[in-house]
Design an enzyme around this catalytic site. Structure first.
Site, short mmCIF file in Angstrom:
data_model
loop_
_atom_site.label_atom_id
_atom_site.label_comp_id
_atom_site.label_asym_id
_atom_site.label_seq_id
_atom_site.Cartn_x
_atom_site.Cartn_y
_atom_site.Cartn_z
CD GLU A 78 -2.60 -1.11 2.70
OE1 GLU A 78 -3.53 -1.92 2.86
OE2 GLU A 78 -2.24 -0.29 3.59
CE LYS A 135 5.18 5.65 6.71
NZ LYS A 135 4.70 7.02 6.91
NE ARG A 194 -2.83 4.67 11.25
CZ ARG A 194 -1.97 3.76 11.71
NH1 ARG A 194 -0.73 4.10 11.99
NH2 ARG A 194 -2.36 2.51 11.90
NE ARG A 240 1.90 7.89 15.84
CZ ARG A 240 2.78 7.01 15.39
NH1 ARG A 240 3.09 7.00 14.11
NH2 ARG A 240 3.35 6.14 16.17
CD GLU A 274 -1.18 9.08 7.17
OE1 GLU A 274 -0.19 9.74 7.53
OE2 GLU A 274 -1.54 8.02 7.73
CD GLU A 330 6.26 9.75 4.81
OE1 GLU A 330 7.12 10.45 5.38
OE2 GLU A 330 5.47 9.03 5.42
CE LYS A 358 -0.99 -1.96 6.03
NZ LYS A 358 -2.30 -1.28 6.18
NE ARG A 381 7.59 0.94 15.80
CZ ARG A 381 7.16 2.03 15.16
NH1 ARG A 381 7.10 2.02 13.85
NH2 ARG A 381 6.81 3.10 15.83
CE LYS A 432 7.78 3.03 9.35
NZ LYS A 432 7.93 4.16 10.31
#
Length: 676
Positions: free
Chosen positions: A330, A332, A337, A353, A385, A484, A489, A500, A506
């Protein structure tokens, strides 16, 4: 290099395994010893000066704070607070909620946005009135001591009263704090002053100092929420029949195991339902810990702590993790958030967040939300987001643009920065929580509940694959589209609040060069500027957060990346937090890092660096990679201030060690070394 990397990884794996065992089963040596000490303590011995069933005096808790302030050992702090909570339970369990709030230096769930934060100038004025001293004398003492709480304790009232005021109780103090925070109207300032003065006049011994510190929002005894939660669950478990049975049948080890499992339950529940108003009463009911999750669970209106992605060093690390499983990539997005809640009654809430209520910041999103919904949706929670967006050019704008948008009391007609919501997860739909569902099922629920509206609401751009080689192409596409990078996932992953997880990785564009990810660090000290920087702080000492020891560990000195305007803004923002001496929980080299000023930790900054290195000076991740040295950033530069994070959400020491190890692995594959 290979041998060193293997040795480091082995040591880290060994330590990680030990931590996992202790955290999961609560049977590490220290846990067993602590359980033994806790079992020997008689909670009735703490009841002194009041009768069982009566409200617990605030002085009891203030004295506990005094004892905690005299040690820096986390286990000792946790045990003292645990025993204090146990005394409250056996004395007056209805007061446990007040004790927990006062110990955590909060007065309400974070998402309710109720804060005290009384200014120092106001407190100085009230303290002078309450004690009969001159304001100038109070200010002089404050400058000398650097702690208004100490000044309050020194300034015991010299005024005589005809009748002694009633003794303060914990529940009474919390009630007054809440009244102070929520008082509004034309005469609210005078009303708040009167309530604070009443508290200070009634204060005895060390009470005034902790009342003032609480009003400032700075308890200053190194008591983190993690420790408060541990003490709470340990106190409840130890006062239960289950603990007595475990002690009789299995001794200290069995009790330690029970405490560990209780801590795991509370950690999970608190991440889904971060409200002591619900959790504390539920723990005191029959069934306590065993029924906690069924009584306190995720629902619309209360933000769940967001799941986080683990930073990676590059595509090769993703390959190792996801080579045999179906995954999704996906985009970023570089925004804020946004956890959007639609309640059954039609109310809309938007949370950050950090569980902050951001609803007033997005009146445009709230107005438009019904147009994003499909028929039949009565209640829903999505994770997404909020991104600054140019609706004429149909493109995403940088985060810096979004940061100029107001935060509170925004009139939609005055909005100059439009946002677009990019949704990537669905956590709740029509009365059903989806946290334990797979990503595949949650994504299907999201698609069934929402529809895209051009330039306002989109589903995040995503691709499902089993071919890791496609990652590189998709990463380049994401960068071209002004994002970014990617979040990768696994499709079968559940939603793990506040974790995390290795199921989310990421992969940012920064990974194509230098240090893989930016770090979120805490300024704990500064150096006076010279030359062009005279009058502002010219450089800062930054630290990461160690969750196990609750220390702030130095990681670098930074003086680059700041504009002249930022230097002024940061200096002005940090000056009110200057303290006389470094906190006991700062871990740094006192010989090498002689800061001109020290700060009460309050801000989090995003920082980028060229790479990481083993350091004889800095203490980040001390013992995780090298047995006697820490880790430091090389050539750090400031990116931005993170208003959406608090100190405990800064990059932690284990993440720093992960960055270093990933970098070392990357260099080894490339034939490089880290001998600099």
């Amino acid at each position: 290099m290979a041998a060193a990397t293997k040795k480091t990884a082995g040591a880290k794996k060994k330590k990680g395994k030990a931590k996992e065992t202790a955290g999961k089963e609560g049977i590490g040596d220290k846990a067993v010893e602590a359980a033994g000490r806790l079992l020997k303590h008689d909670p009735d011995s703490g009841v002194d000066g009041w009768k069982k069933g009566e409200p617990v005096p605030y002085l009891f808790l203030a004295n506990v704070f005094e004892n905690i302030s005299e040690t820096t050992k986390r286990l000792e702090i946790a045990e003292m607070l645990t025993n204090a909570f146990r005394t409250v339970i056996v004395s007056n369990p209805d007061d446990l909620l007040a004790a927990v709030y006062l110990a955590s230096n909060t007065i309400a769930p974070q998402h309710e946005g109720i804060d005290l934060g009384i200014g120092d100038a106001t407190l100085v004025k009230i303290l002078a009135e309450a004690t009969g001293r001159k304001e100038s004398a109070i200010r002089a003492d404050y400058k000398e001591q650097g702690d208004l709480g100490i000044v309050a304790s020194m300034s015991r009232s010299t005024q005589k009263t005809m009748f002694a005021p009633p003794k303060l109780t914990m529940s009474g103090v919390l009630k007054e704090f809440r009244a102070i925070a929520t008082t509004e109207g034309t005469k609210s300032v005078d009303a708040k002053k009167a309530k604070i003065k009443k508290l200070l006049v009634a204060a005895r011994e060390c009470e005034a100092g902790y009342i003032v510190r609480s009003l400032q929002g700075k308890l200053r005894i190194g008591l983190a929420q993690q420790t408060v939660n541990q003490a709470l669950i340990h106190a409840v478990v130890l006062q239960s029949d289950a603990a007595a049975k475990a002690a009789k049948e299995g001794g200290n080890g069995a009790v330690a195991d029970l405490l560990g499992r209780g801590a795991d339950v509370l950690k999970q529940v608190f991440s889904e339902c971060p409200s002591y108003d619900e959790i504390v009463p539920a723990l005191l009911m029959e069934g306590g810990v065993d029924k906690l999750h069924s009584r306190c669970h995720f629902r619309p209106g209360v933000p769940v702590k967001p799941m986080l992605a683990k930073p990676t060093c590059g595509v090769s690390e993703v390959l190792q993790r996801f080579s045999d499983v179906e995954f999704t990539c996906e985009y970023k997005y570089d925004g804020e958030r946004a956890q959007i809640h639609l309640l059954e009654d039609g109310t809309v809430k938007i949370f950050s967040r950090n569980q902050e209520d951001n609803t007033p910041k997005f009146p445009d999103v709230i107005r438009a939300l019904p147009s994003y919904l499909k028929a039949g949706v009565k209640s829903v929670v999505i994770d997404g987001e909020a991104v600054a967006y140019d609706r004429e050019q149909h493109k995403i704008l940088p985060f810096q643009i979004l940061s100029t948008r107001g935060r509170k009391n925004i009139d939609e007609a005055d909005i100059k920065v439009n946002v677009c919501i990019y949704a990537f997860d669905c956590l709740y739909l029509n009365g059903e929580t989806l946290l334990q569902k797979s990503l595949t099922e949650r994504r299907e629920a999201m698609y069934s509940a929402f529809k895209e509206v051009p330039d306002e609401f989109y589903f995040c751009t995503a691709k499902i694959s089993r071919d890791v080689e496609e990652l590189q192409v998709f990463l380049e596409d994401s960068i071209a589209d002004n994002t970014e990078g990617l979040i990768v996932k696994t499709m079968d992953a559940t939603y793990e609040p506040s974790k995390r997880s290795l199921n989310w990785l990421k992969l940012k564009k920064d990974y194509l060069e230098g240090c893989g990810d930016s770090l979120d660090l805490v300024p704990i000290g500064a150096f006076h500027g010279r030359g062009k920087r005279t009058g502002v702080y010219g450089a800062y000492l930054l630290a990461c957060y160690d969750e196990e020891s609750e220390e702030l560990q130095s990681i670098c000195k930074i003086g680059t990346g700041f504009s002249d305007e930022q230097l002024v803004e940061l200096t002005e923002g940090l000056r009110p937090t200057v303290i006389e001496a470094p906190r006991s929980y700062f871990k740094y080299d006192a010989n090498a890092m002689k800061c001109d000023v020290w700060f009460d930790p309050s801000q989090v900054w995003e920082v980028k660096a060229a790479d990481l290195s083993i350091s004889p000076v800095h203490q980040a991740g001390h013992g995780l990679v090298d047995p006697v040295k820490g880790i430091a950033l090389r050539f750090p530069r400031f990116l931005r201030k993170r208003d959406d994070k608090n100190v405990e959400q800064a990059t932690n020491s284990e993440q720093v060690a992960d960055f270093y190890n990933a970098q070392a692995t990357k260099q080894e594959f490339a034939g490089g070394d880290d001998d600099y």
